[in-house]
Structures are given as C-alpha cells and as structure tokens.
Design a protein around this motif. Sequence first.
Motif, mmCIF file in Angstrom:
data_model
loop_
_atom_site.group_PDB
_atom_site.id
_atom_site.type_symbol
_atom_site.label_atom_id
_atom_site.label_comp_id
_atom_site.label_asym_id
_atom_site.label_seq_id
_atom_site.Cartn_x
_atom_site.Cartn_y
_atom_site.Cartn_z
ATOM 1 N N ILE A 13 29.380 -7.762 -22.782
ATOM 2 C CA ILE A 13 29.122 -8.924 -23.640
ATOM 3 C C ILE A 13 28.068 -8.593 -24.687
ATOM 4 C CG2 ILE A 13 28.175 -11.279 -23.645
ATOM 5 C CD1 ILE A 13 29.532 -11.602 -20.866
ATOM 6 N N ARG A 14 27.094 -7.760 -24.309
ATOM 7 C CA ARG A 14 26.010 -7.405 -25.232
ATOM 8 C C ARG A 14 26.252 -6.073 -25.962
ATOM 9 N NH1 ARG A 14 21.509 -10.019 -25.484
ATOM 10 N NH2 ARG A 14 20.239 -8.156 -25.789
ATOM 11 N N ALA A 15 27.349 -5.413 -25.653
ATOM 12 C CA ALA A 15 27.664 -4.142 -26.322
ATOM 13 C C ALA A 15 27.846 -4.389 -27.808
ATOM 14 C CB ALA A 15 28.921 -3.525 -25.728
ATOM 15 N N GLU A 47 26.592 3.434 -28.195
ATOM 16 C CA GLU A 47 26.124 2.265 -27.454
ATOM 17 C C GLU A 47 27.144 1.860 -26.375
ATOM 18 O OE1 GLU A 47 24.526 -2.211 -28.660
ATOM 19 O OE2 GLU A 47 25.328 -0.901 -30.216
ATOM 20 N N VAL A 48 28.412 1.836 -26.732
ATOM 21 C CA VAL A 48 29.460 1.481 -25.776
ATOM 22 C C VAL A 48 29.560 2.538 -24.675
ATOM 23 C CG1 VAL A 48 31.969 1.205 -25.486
ATOM 24 C CG2 VAL A 48 30.767 -0.026 -27.300
ATOM 25 N N GLY A 57 20.227 2.176 -20.517
ATOM 26 C CA GLY A 57 19.881 3.115 -21.572
ATOM 27 C C GLY A 57 18.887 2.518 -22.542
ATOM 28 N N HIS A 58 18.399 3.366 -23.429
ATOM 29 C CA HIS A 58 17.441 2.947 -24.447
ATOM 30 C C HIS A 58 17.836 3.609 -25.766
ATOM 31 C CE1 HIS A 58 13.648 1.278 -25.817
ATOM 32 N NE2 HIS A 58 13.447 2.410 -26.472
ATOM 33 N N ARG A 98 38.852 0.553 -18.921
ATOM 34 C CA ARG A 98 40.068 0.737 -19.727
ATOM 35 C C ARG A 98 40.842 -0.569 -19.886
ATOM 36 N NH1 ARG A 98 42.157 6.771 -18.986
ATOM 37 N NH2 ARG A 98 40.213 7.656 -18.248
ATOM 38 N N GLU A 99 40.865 -1.385 -18.835
ATOM 39 C CA GLU A 99 41.556 -2.680 -18.918
ATOM 40 C C GLU A 99 40.898 -3.604 -19.938
ATOM 41 O OE1 GLU A 99 41.624 -4.174 -14.918
ATOM 42 O OE2 GLU A 99 43.160 -2.724 -14.292
ATOM 43 N N MET A 100 39.609 -3.385 -20.210
ATOM 44 C CA MET A 100 38.905 -4.195 -21.212
ATOM 45 C C MET A 100 39.106 -3.656 -22.631
ATOM 46 S SD MET A 100 35.331 -5.328 -19.451
ATOM 47 C CE MET A 100 34.846 -3.747 -18.796
ATOM 48 N N GLY A 101 39.835 -2.560 -22.760
ATOM 49 C CA GLY A 101 40.121 -2.004 -24.078
ATOM 50 C C GLY A 101 39.172 -0.900 -24.509
ATOM 51 N N PHE A 102 38.344 -0.425 -23.602
ATOM 52 C CA PHE A 102 37.417 0.670 -23.904
ATOM 53 C C PHE A 102 37.887 1.906 -23.157
ATOM 54 C CE2 PHE A 102 35.005 -3.288 -24.192
ATOM 55 C CZ PHE A 102 34.442 -3.181 -25.456
ATOM 56 N N GLY A 103 37.196 3.033 -23.382
ATOM 57 C CA GLY A 103 37.486 4.230 -22.598
ATOM 58 C C GLY A 103 38.706 5.000 -23.041
ATOM 59 N N ALA A 104 39.000 4.965 -24.347
ATOM 60 C CA ALA A 104 40.170 5.689 -24.861
ATOM 61 C C ALA A 104 39.888 7.167 -25.114
ATOM 62 C CB ALA A 104 40.659 5.033 -26.151
ATOM 63 N N GLY A 105 38.648 7.592 -24.869
ATOM 64 C CA GLY A 105 38.324 8.995 -25.078
ATOM 65 C C GLY A 105 38.096 9.355 -26.540
ATOM 66 N N MET A 106 37.681 8.386 -27.335
ATOM 67 C CA MET A 106 37.431 8.636 -28.761
ATOM 68 C C MET A 106 35.951 8.539 -29.126
ATOM 69 S SD MET A 106 40.317 9.484 -29.827
ATOM 70 C CE MET A 106 39.972 9.556 -31.564
ATOM 71 N N GLY A 107 35.102 8.126 -28.176
ATOM 72 C CA GLY A 107 33.692 7.884 -28.464
ATOM 73 C C GLY A 107 32.965 9.091 -29.033
#
Length: 136
Positions: A13-15, A47-48, A57-58, A98-107
């Motif tokens: 939510i804060r990402a 950040e994500v 993290g900081h 991944r179900e939330m739409g993150f983690g596609a390996g592009m970061g």
Amino acid sequence: MHFEFDVEGGNFIRAGIASSQVKKTLKMLAVDPAVVKRTVVALYEAEVNIVAHAYRGHITVDIGGEGIRMVLRDEGPGIPDVPLAMTRGYSTASEKVREMGFGAGMGLPNIQDNADSLEIDTVVGKGTTLNIEIKF
C-alpha cells in the motif's frame, strides 16, 4: 536536497511513496523531464524490490551538484547470484507477490537501464544495498 524514507517489507500500500515525493520535488526544481522519468523508474523499481523481498529498508536520496544519488539499504535475504538476478524475467518473488502484479523479474534490469551508475552490495542472509546515480 536530502530525503530519507523508511520502507516496510510486504507493505505494498505504501510502495512508491519515496518515488512519488522525489518526482514532485524534481518537477518543482524544473529538472529535465527525461531525468525525472529515469530517476522515478529506478527509484520505484528499487523501492518495490525492498517491499517484495526484504523485511525492511531505508532510502536516502540526495539531489544536487551534478545529479541524483540514491542509496537503498534493506534487511532481507540478500541476492545469492547477482548476474542471474540481472537477467530480464528472472524473479525470486513469492507467488503472493506475483498475484499482486509484481515480481516480473524486471526490477534490477530496469534500474540498470535508467541509471548512469548502479552498484549492488549484497550479503546472503543479511541484506542488499543499491547505490544508484543519475546525472543531470
């Protein structure tokens, strides 16, 4: 200018708060829109990554001189194989992430593509520090 942000692992939510605040500041400073975009993409991806992979993290962001310097430190699992992690599409994100739409390996590849300099310091079982620089 100097900014500091604390990031909570798992709190999607804060990402993006750090990247949003830095974006507003860069726009107010009339920084070249291309530099703003590169900065925001690199910072948001990093950040994500903290939110998705670490316990906490900081982030510090310094704007001035010849550009923007961002340091993102996390307490988390670390990266066992940095070259593999830099491969587009490779991800260690959980199924839930991944179900939330993150983690596609592009970061990390996106950070590399947008940064003038990217240094990754990581210790497995302790955490990771990214040093990102973007020049004006």
